[in-house]
Motif scaffolding. Structure first.
Motif, PDB file in Angstrom:
ATOM      1  N   PHE A 170       0.828  -1.206   0.000  1.00 44.96           N
ATOM      2  CA  PHE A 170       0.000   0.000   0.000  1.00 44.96           C
ATOM      3  C   PHE A 170       0.864   1.258   0.000  1.00 44.96           C
ATOM      4  O   PHE A 170       0.603   2.220  -0.741  1.00 44.96           O
ATOM      5  CB  PHE A 170      -0.926  -0.028   1.220  1.00 44.96           C
ATOM      6  CG  PHE A 170      -1.805   1.183   1.369  1.00 44.96           C
ATOM      7  CD1 PHE A 170      -3.063   1.218   0.786  1.00 44.96           C
ATOM      8  CD2 PHE A 170      -1.394   2.292   2.113  1.00 44.96           C
ATOM      9  CE1 PHE A 170      -3.892   2.324   0.933  1.00 44.96           C
ATOM     10  CE2 PHE A 170      -2.208   3.405   2.256  1.00 44.96           C
ATOM     11  CZ  PHE A 170      -3.460   3.417   1.657  1.00 44.96           C
ATOM     12  N   HIS A 230      -0.834  -0.950  -5.316  1.00 38.98           N
ATOM     13  CA  HIS A 230      -2.213  -1.065  -4.832  1.00 38.98           C
ATOM     14  C   HIS A 230      -2.886  -2.320  -5.378  1.00 38.98           C
ATOM     15  O   HIS A 230      -3.690  -2.948  -4.670  1.00 38.98           O
ATOM     16  CB  HIS A 230      -3.003   0.180  -5.210  1.00 38.98           C
ATOM     17  CG  HIS A 230      -2.597   1.405  -4.441  1.00 38.98           C
ATOM     18  ND1 HIS A 230      -2.687   1.478  -3.073  1.00 38.98           N
ATOM     19  CD2 HIS A 230      -2.095   2.606  -4.854  1.00 38.98           C
ATOM     20  CE1 HIS A 230      -2.264   2.665  -2.660  1.00 38.98           C
ATOM     21  NE2 HIS A 230      -1.903   3.367  -3.717  1.00 38.98           N
ATOM     22  N   LEU A 272      -7.453   2.776   4.108  1.00 47.38           N
ATOM     23  CA  LEU A 272      -8.328   2.974   2.960  1.00 47.38           C
ATOM     24  C   LEU A 272      -9.182   4.223   3.139  1.00 47.38           C
ATOM     25  O   LEU A 272      -9.455   4.936   2.163  1.00 47.38           O
ATOM     26  CB  LEU A 272      -9.215   1.746   2.767  1.00 47.38           C
ATOM     27  CG  LEU A 272      -8.480   0.465   2.359  1.00 47.38           C
ATOM     28  CD1 LEU A 272      -9.445  -0.707   2.276  1.00 47.38           C
ATOM     29  CD2 LEU A 272      -7.746   0.649   1.037  1.00 47.38           C
ATOM     30  N   LEU A 281      -7.011   7.054   2.212  1.00 51.05           N
ATOM     31  CA  LEU A 281      -6.895   7.105   0.753  1.00 51.05           C
ATOM     32  C   LEU A 281      -8.151   7.732   0.149  1.00 51.05           C
ATOM     33  O   LEU A 281      -8.067   8.543  -0.792  1.00 51.05           O
ATOM     34  CB  LEU A 281      -6.678   5.692   0.196  1.00 51.05           C
ATOM     35  CG  LEU A 281      -6.541   5.553  -1.321  1.00 51.05           C
ATOM     36  CD1 LEU A 281      -5.382   6.387  -1.857  1.00 51.05           C
ATOM     37  CD2 LEU A 281      -6.361   4.077  -1.704  1.00 51.05           C
ATOM     38  N   ALA A 292      -6.787   4.917  -6.961  1.00 49.32           N
ATOM     39  CA  ALA A 292      -6.130   3.758  -6.356  1.00 49.32           C
ATOM     40  C   ALA A 292      -7.089   2.909  -5.536  1.00 49.32           C
ATOM     41  O   ALA A 292      -6.764   1.776  -5.157  1.00 49.32           O
ATOM     42  CB  ALA A 292      -4.958   4.218  -5.486  1.00 49.32           C
ATOM     43  N   TYR A 313      -9.011  -2.064  -4.624  1.00 52.93           N
ATOM     44  CA  TYR A 313      -9.541  -2.494  -3.328  1.00 52.93           C
ATOM     45  C   TYR A 313     -11.045  -2.722  -3.404  1.00 52.93           C
ATOM     46  O   TYR A 313     -11.566  -3.661  -2.787  1.00 52.93           O
ATOM     47  CB  TYR A 313      -9.205  -1.447  -2.262  1.00 52.93           C
ATOM     48  CG  TYR A 313      -7.726  -1.225  -2.094  1.00 52.93           C
ATOM     49  CD1 TYR A 313      -6.923  -2.191  -1.497  1.00 52.93           C
ATOM     50  CD2 TYR A 313      -7.117  -0.058  -2.566  1.00 52.93           C
ATOM     51  CE1 TYR A 313      -5.555  -1.994  -1.361  1.00 52.93           C
ATOM     52  CE2 TYR A 313      -5.756   0.141  -2.435  1.00 52.93           C
ATOM     53  CZ  TYR A 313      -4.983  -0.828  -1.831  1.00 52.93           C
ATOM     54  OH  TYR A 313      -3.625  -0.634  -1.703  1.00 52.93           O
TER      55      TYR A 313
END
Length: 278
Positions: free
Chosen positions: A85, A93, A120, A123, A133, A137
């Motif tokens: 990460f 990622h 997350l 982010l 990015a 996920y």
């Protein structure tokens, strides 16, 4: 429990020896935390070595690795995820998302998401670059959570072709039913013991990590404005794990140190190390 840890044991049994799995995961954990420390403390060349030592001299780290529990795997997967990460590249990622997919299915489904959630969320709020990015996920966890939660039913369907085994409502899912059946059975015996379980688990943690790390952690709490974003997020992830496990399964029953907190033991190290440098 989900099957990824069992699959790793099977692979090592086939090609090496089952007892080699946790030592390999220990080495991977040490590599990952050194890589993380190098990235978040670039001005301190000693950071990787100190991070490795602080993890390595914690008795909980070594004793749990020798126990055969899957929590060594949780810790390794989480630290490798964070190392990928923090690379910041889209390929990093993608790798983190792939690791996260298997981390969710390692043992207990909630463990890895609690670790990953603070990073997350940061982010999402633009603290680690472009929100694009988040796509790997979203795909990874969007698949991982339903697949691993419903894995027993999916595996029977794949083996038999019987679609009738697949749940049609949330309460039809074995994972959910089993949890509520368990909590109903223990409720009468454990309902009033929650505070004692929490105190016991925290005491286990305190007694089974390096005393130096505890001192550093208290310094970090006093220097919270000076330690940087990643250590703060690591501390939030640690707090999530403590609070959620206290709600979901307060009685860890047995283990070396605080095994339910073991997946975020690296968070503790990073937070303490930030206090030391501050």
């Amino acid at each position: 429990y989900r099957p990824v840890h069992a699959a790793l044991i099977a692979v090592f049994s086939q090609f090496f020896h089952a007892d080699m799995l946790n030592p390999v995961l220990v080495v991977l954990s040490l590599w990952a935390i050194a890589d993380i420390a190098r990235r978040i403390f670039p001005e301190h060349p000693e950071a990787p070595v100190l991070s490795v030592l602080l993890l390595l001299v914690s008795p909980q780290f070594l004793a749990t690795a020798g126990s055969g529990f899957s929590f060594t795997g949780h810790l390794a997967f989480n630290l490798i995820w964070l190392a990928m990460f923090l690379r910041g590249s889209f390929s990093g990622h993608i790798l983190a998302g792939l690791i996260g997919f298997f981390a969710v299915g390692l043992h207990q489904v909630h463990v890895h998401p609690l670790f990953a959630a603070p990073f997350l969320a940061a982010l999402l709020f633009g603290r680690f670059g472009s929100r694009v990015a988040l796509v790997p996920y979203a795909i990874s966890y969007g698949l991982a959570l339903p697949i691993w939660i419903v894995w027993p039913e999916i595996s029977v369907w794949l083996q038999t072709g019987d679609t009738g085994i697949l749940p049609t409502t949330v309460m039809d899912i074995d994972y959910i039913k089993d949890y509520f059946q368990y909590t109903d059975k223990v409720k009468t015996n454990e309902d009033n013991l929650g505070p004692y379980f929490l105190a016991t688990n925290i005491l286990r943690l305190v007694l089974w990590v390096s005393p130096a790390l505890l001192i550093m952690m208290f310094v970090a709490l006093g220097k919270i404005k000076d330690i940087g974003l990643v250590p703060i997020l690591a501390a939030i992830g640690f707090a999530f794990m403590v609070l959620v496990t206290h709600v979901l399964m307060p009685n860890q029953m047995h283990g070396w140190g605080a095994r339910y907190y073991h997946p975020v033991l690296g968070n503790f190290v990073l937070f303490g190390l930030a206090g030391y440098f501050a």
